[in-house]
Design an enzyme around this catalytic site. Sequence first.
Site, mmCIF file in Angstrom:
data_model
loop_
_atom_site.group_PDB
_atom_site.id
_atom_site.type_symbol
_atom_site.label_atom_id
_atom_site.label_comp_id
_atom_site.label_asym_id
_atom_site.label_seq_id
_atom_site.Cartn_x
_atom_site.Cartn_y
_atom_site.Cartn_z
ATOM 1 N N TRP A 329 38.705 28.128 35.489
ATOM 2 C CA TRP A 329 37.539 28.606 36.226
ATOM 3 C C TRP A 329 36.612 29.433 35.341
ATOM 4 O O TRP A 329 35.672 30.051 35.829
ATOM 5 C CB TRP A 329 37.981 29.444 37.445
ATOM 6 C CG TRP A 329 38.598 30.790 37.103
ATOM 7 C CD1 TRP A 329 39.358 31.097 36.023
ATOM 8 C CD2 TRP A 329 38.484 32.007 37.863
ATOM 9 N NE1 TRP A 329 39.742 32.415 36.054
ATOM 10 C CE2 TRP A 329 39.222 33.003 37.184
ATOM 11 C CE3 TRP A 329 37.849 32.351 39.045
ATOM 12 C CZ2 TRP A 329 39.325 34.309 37.654
ATOM 13 C CZ3 TRP A 329 37.959 33.652 39.514
ATOM 14 C CH2 TRP A 329 38.689 34.613 38.827
ATOM 15 N N ASP A 330 36.864 29.414 34.029
ATOM 16 C CA ASP A 330 36.216 30.383 33.152
ATOM 17 C C ASP A 330 34.699 30.257 33.075
ATOM 18 O O ASP A 330 34.013 31.209 32.723
ATOM 19 C CB ASP A 330 36.828 30.278 31.749
ATOM 20 C CG ASP A 330 38.306 30.607 31.746
ATOM 21 O OD1 ASP A 330 38.676 31.690 31.308
ATOM 22 O OD2 ASP A 330 39.098 29.772 32.223
ATOM 23 N N GLU A 468 47.666 36.432 38.940
ATOM 24 C CA GLU A 468 48.822 35.532 38.914
ATOM 25 C C GLU A 468 50.160 36.273 38.938
ATOM 26 O O GLU A 468 51.210 35.651 38.790
ATOM 27 C CB GLU A 468 48.740 34.635 37.682
ATOM 28 C CG GLU A 468 47.513 33.730 37.703
ATOM 29 C CD GLU A 468 47.339 32.960 36.420
ATOM 30 O OE1 GLU A 468 48.029 33.278 35.428
ATOM 31 O OE2 GLU A 468 46.501 32.036 36.391
ATOM 32 N N LYS A 586 47.679 41.885 37.556
ATOM 33 C CA LYS A 586 47.310 41.513 36.190
ATOM 34 C C LYS A 586 45.814 41.660 35.991
ATOM 35 O O LYS A 586 45.337 42.057 34.936
ATOM 36 C CB LYS A 586 47.736 40.061 35.944
ATOM 37 C CG LYS A 586 47.495 39.527 34.561
ATOM 38 C CD LYS A 586 47.989 38.083 34.471
ATOM 39 C CE LYS A 586 47.761 37.497 33.095
ATOM 40 N NZ LYS A 586 48.206 36.076 33.035
ATOM 41 N N GLN A 587 45.073 41.302 37.026
ATOM 42 C CA GLN A 587 43.629 41.511 37.061
ATOM 43 C C GLN A 587 43.246 41.795 38.510
ATOM 44 O O GLN A 587 43.952 41.405 39.434
ATOM 45 C CB GLN A 587 42.876 40.308 36.518
ATOM 46 C CG GLN A 587 43.078 39.024 37.305
ATOM 47 C CD GLN A 587 42.469 37.831 36.600
ATOM 48 O OE1 GLN A 587 42.575 37.688 35.389
ATOM 49 N NE2 GLN A 587 41.830 36.953 37.357
#
Length: 769
Positions: A329-330, A468, A586-587
């Site tokens: 999805w970057d 994730e 993680k984010q």
Amino acid sequence: MTDTLLFDHFDPADERRREALMTLSNGVLSLRASAPERADGPGYPGLYLAGWYDSAERQVNGSRCHIGALVNLPAPLGLSLSLDRQQWLEPAYTHYRQCYDAERCEVRRRFGVTLGEHALDIEETRLVSYADPRLVVLRWAVTCPQPPSQLWLRSTLQASGNTLIERNLAYEGQRLAIDQHCCSEHGHSAIQAHLAGGARVVMACHTSLNTPVAWHGPAAQREGQCPWPAGGVLVIEKRILVEADDRAAHALAAAIPGEPFEQLRAAHYGAWRQPWQAARVRLTGASLQRPLDFALAHVLQTVTPLSLGRDLGFPARGWQEGYMGQIFWDELFAFPFLASHFPERARNLLAYRYRRLGAARARARAAGFKGALYPWRSTTGGEEQTPPWLYYPLSGHWVEDATWLQRHIGAAIAYDAWLLYLATGDQALLTGMAGEIILEVARCWASMARFDASRGRYVIEQVIGPDEYHSRYPGAEEPGVNNNAYTNLMAAWTLCRALQLLQQLPAAAAAELCGRLALEAAELALWEQVSRQLYLPYDEPDVLGQFEGFDQLQTPPPQWLQKQRPRLDWMLEAQGDSTDRYQLTKQPDVLTLLHLLPPHEIRELLAHLGYPPPSDGGRRAVQYHLARITHESSLSYAVCAGAMAHIDLARSWWFFGHCLGTDIDAGSDSGTVEGVHLAAMAGTLDVLQRHYLGLRPALDGLHLYPAVPAELGEVMLRLQYRGQWLEVRWRSGELRVQLAPGSTGEVMLVHRAGRDLLVPGATWRGLYP
């Protein structure tokens, strides 16, 4: 010439990271900066053809799988020197200097080595031509105070495999089979090879000197004896052409350009200079300018004019082996910058998604949904490319990879499609690929949502958010969590944009689009209902939670939030534990919403859903999530910098600085070895333009709502809005916007004091003390 990134000594432990940092690409070919003279390491030669994947069958943890991976082509740059053809160059450098020049998109080295009793000084220049999608050029200029009368040169073109990432070896390994070698007495070498599926690639190489040489040996390793030239400088050049087709190897060898090196270099620089100057953000401080230039160069060399018309997405780590070169999805983090500078490049990325719309529809049907369900990881086709297993190096275990449940990628693609329309105003996008993508993704969200009578709201279950670290509930047999806040809110956003899109079009065009997609009034009414009744999980008043049940997870030890430990998911799995059990991210999923959407749009979306806006402007929610982030995702710092820009500028600036250092300041054993983090690089450009300077395209004009950290200093940049180039300058609390010379149209500017129509020749000024 500038040294955007400079290393003044050789460090074998850091060589592979430096090779990734100094990778050159023209959007078609990508070349790691491995040293030609070091055939046996410690580096890793890598040459890749964008979008050229292999999906040959592999046996992984007892499972058969066909996972697409970018192919490492034969290493073409090998060079070595010898006095007697017995002892070849053994690099023990007497001096060493290597630099990446973003202004010219080239890499240069200067190093000293000893050959017998002769001290050699070698100046190296390499480029991957921005003017010719097939061409790589390497040049050595060798000087010696007391040169030998003669010496031998060895030039290699060596087959290689995909072995950079040890934990991926079960999926990777040898992918190319060599069909043919050929060579000529004039220094030409060529290789023709194929993949298991039949796709073919041809590589041709020509090694030349500025002195007579007679070549011997096979194509893979040519050796030639040559006298030292009378002029005192021995010039060695290698020119490589690469094509993915059935052309005969000798035919490609004959096509290697014969122009002088400086002419090839000038053509490359001439093609690079215009986009570089158009997109460069100019700052007053070198400490910011260089890392920002480095980020811009990597984005511009990955998505290029040579990419146009090719079926290429936006690779997470550039065209390298990181994440197998796959597409996630970057582009979500690159689209705002690309759409406002090079809309044709953004359009080409969107076309990659549009070509896979049919496959996304088939995936939706197979999963029991309507519309289009895009895969989390993509390569050549539209099938899911997430590996079934992940290898955890601390324990040596294979663990199921359930990240294919990141359904939110559909909203990211819809976001990009809508943003491109806002930036260009091109209505053909809405009646064509952008409109079809947005409507089909909205259709999927509406069918995925289930009405929960106990809540009186719709829920979206068994998904994984961008974070994730949580792929299932503790002890659950099936993967996925329910009502991920980011997923649900972006689903509502997509449904709203789909309905708005149809309202934006003339009635006849909207009817034609609905007819083409078999959209009827009853289905649109359902979209409206779901968009207003999606459930959002709140952990506390004013605190939107990560997902339903996140607040019931265990509180982690504070030291886990520190970086002096192994990667957290690997560490816990090796201990028989899991990140699924803890309030750690993680984010930051919720903060990603604040990064993507402006504050007023968040408030409007919450009101549309029937939820009150946060009473404190979102500060309590921000603090809640910041206290639970490990920042082990390269996107985390960029997201936090954007999210905090209108809440806490000082903290936003701290995150921005860390984002700039994602790759440059990384350790020698970091993920940068596998390829640079393009989304983080694009994210820094986006934060500066869209958050700090407040430049956002919208339906009613270009919005100007700056929030500028004092440390940023003076900024100058150019951007496009609906076909017009604007020049923007921030200086001492004043934002100045004017149409670039030659502009023919007008631009509506929307700001805190109202609206102003900017006409050619006029300048708008706003004071923000």
